[in-house]
Enzyme design. Sequence first.
Site, PDB file in Angstrom:
ATOM      1  CG  HIS A  52      -2.026  -1.005   1.141  1.00  0.00           C
ATOM      2  ND1 HIS A  52      -3.002  -0.970   0.162  1.00  0.00           N
ATOM      3  CD2 HIS A  52      -2.304  -2.077   1.909  1.00  0.00           C
ATOM      4  CE1 HIS A  52      -3.831  -1.981   0.350  1.00  0.00           C
ATOM      5  NE2 HIS A  52      -3.422  -2.673   1.396  1.00  0.00           N
ATOM      6  CG  HIS A  72      28.894  22.839 -39.305  1.00  0.00           C
ATOM      7  ND1 HIS A  72      29.759  23.854 -38.961  1.00  0.00           N
ATOM      8  CD2 HIS A  72      28.937  21.954 -38.276  1.00  0.00           C
ATOM      9  CE1 HIS A  72      30.280  23.607 -37.776  1.00  0.00           C
ATOM     10  NE2 HIS A  72      29.807  22.448 -37.329  1.00  0.00           N
TER      11      HIS A  72
END
Length: 428
Positions: free
Chosen positions: A264, A333
């Site tokens: 739980h 590039h």
Amino acid sequence: MANDYQHTIAGEFELAGIGIHNGEAVSLRARPAPEGSGITFKRTDLPDAPTVPAQLDYVAGTELSTNLGVDDARIATVEHVLAALAALEVDNAVLEVSGPEVPILDGSFAPWLEALRAVGRARQSAPATMIEVRDAITSRDGCQASYTVLPHEGLRISATIDFDHGAIGRQYGDFRLDGGGFLEEIASARTFGFREDAPVLHERGFAIGASLENTVVLDEERVMNEQLRYPDEFLRHKVGDMVGDLALLGGRLRGHVVAECPSHRGNVALAREIRERHEREQRGERIDVTRIMDCLPHRYPMLLVDRVLEFEPLKRIVGLKNVTINEPFFRGHFPDHPVMPGVLVIEAMAQVGGLLLMDSVDDPEGKVVYFMSLNNVKWRRPVTPGDQVVFEVEVVNIRRMACKMKGRGRVDGNVVAEAEMTARIVDK
């Protein structure tokens, strides 16, 4: 059964029994509720009948059951009825309880489901709250319990339990809980406990109402009840408890939960992790592509932010840049070895930071973000076509008109660039 509309129950019902822990007689009456009100408990035995929302913020305890509370109004062992409501996608209901604990009935989820199905559901006009897991979420509770939640169209739970008892041992199961899945696979599984633990539990005020009529009881060697309802009834009940605890999210969970030794306490901790992620994603959705173009003056090919994933106003933002081979800068590039220019990686990070500032401006079209300084800029690894760069930018401080931010860019979790940036918003 899945749909996008909220539902309440179409009538009222009442079930009575005892609380498994306090052993006291108690009844629960369920009533319809307006759309948007969620599931609420009402303590009818207390003055003014105080209400307790079935939400994570009101969890008051997780030892042996999940308990809720507001001030002195407490409701214990809420997980079974919440699991049944979640399984039937009932979003709104008032649960009037005549004592501090929900009745255990036969220890399973089935009586609640039967009562809910008997009265039926009523469709409402508002959309249901859907909590969809989009990326993996992990959570741990101590040394044993661990959870991973993955994207899934419905609700699926794969769980493992491991008890040092010959009748249980290590059990694993995978359950698809959409539609009738919960009813068919989980509903009849009862809670369980060990006889040798009873004296200590009784001294602490637990399990006083437990019996063979509402609990699968194990002695040192065997199951004391006549028979199990499933060979792996222990595992299936743990899965049902998970559904009930996760219902405290206040919405319909869509994901695949993989759990090792759930509890739980662990279930509630997991629910909090899911809620936090969901809320961050909801904040991020405030800025879509259109909003990005409203806030930033950049346009193709210099608009380098594709999407905002998470957003906390003037605190934190997470943005995404998809890098493709079609980016115009790859033509010149390093064309034979395409690498995104480092200055553009930082530019993309700065644009994400600019969105964090511009969202607070009433008239973004009349303003622009100027960056005043960059410090501690580092490039850790190259960014290449096919990468998704996730930029996280946080506000360090805001003084007068200047804002200092710290940003990082990651690809597959690895840092590719980082920088400290100072910017200010000015009139165009």
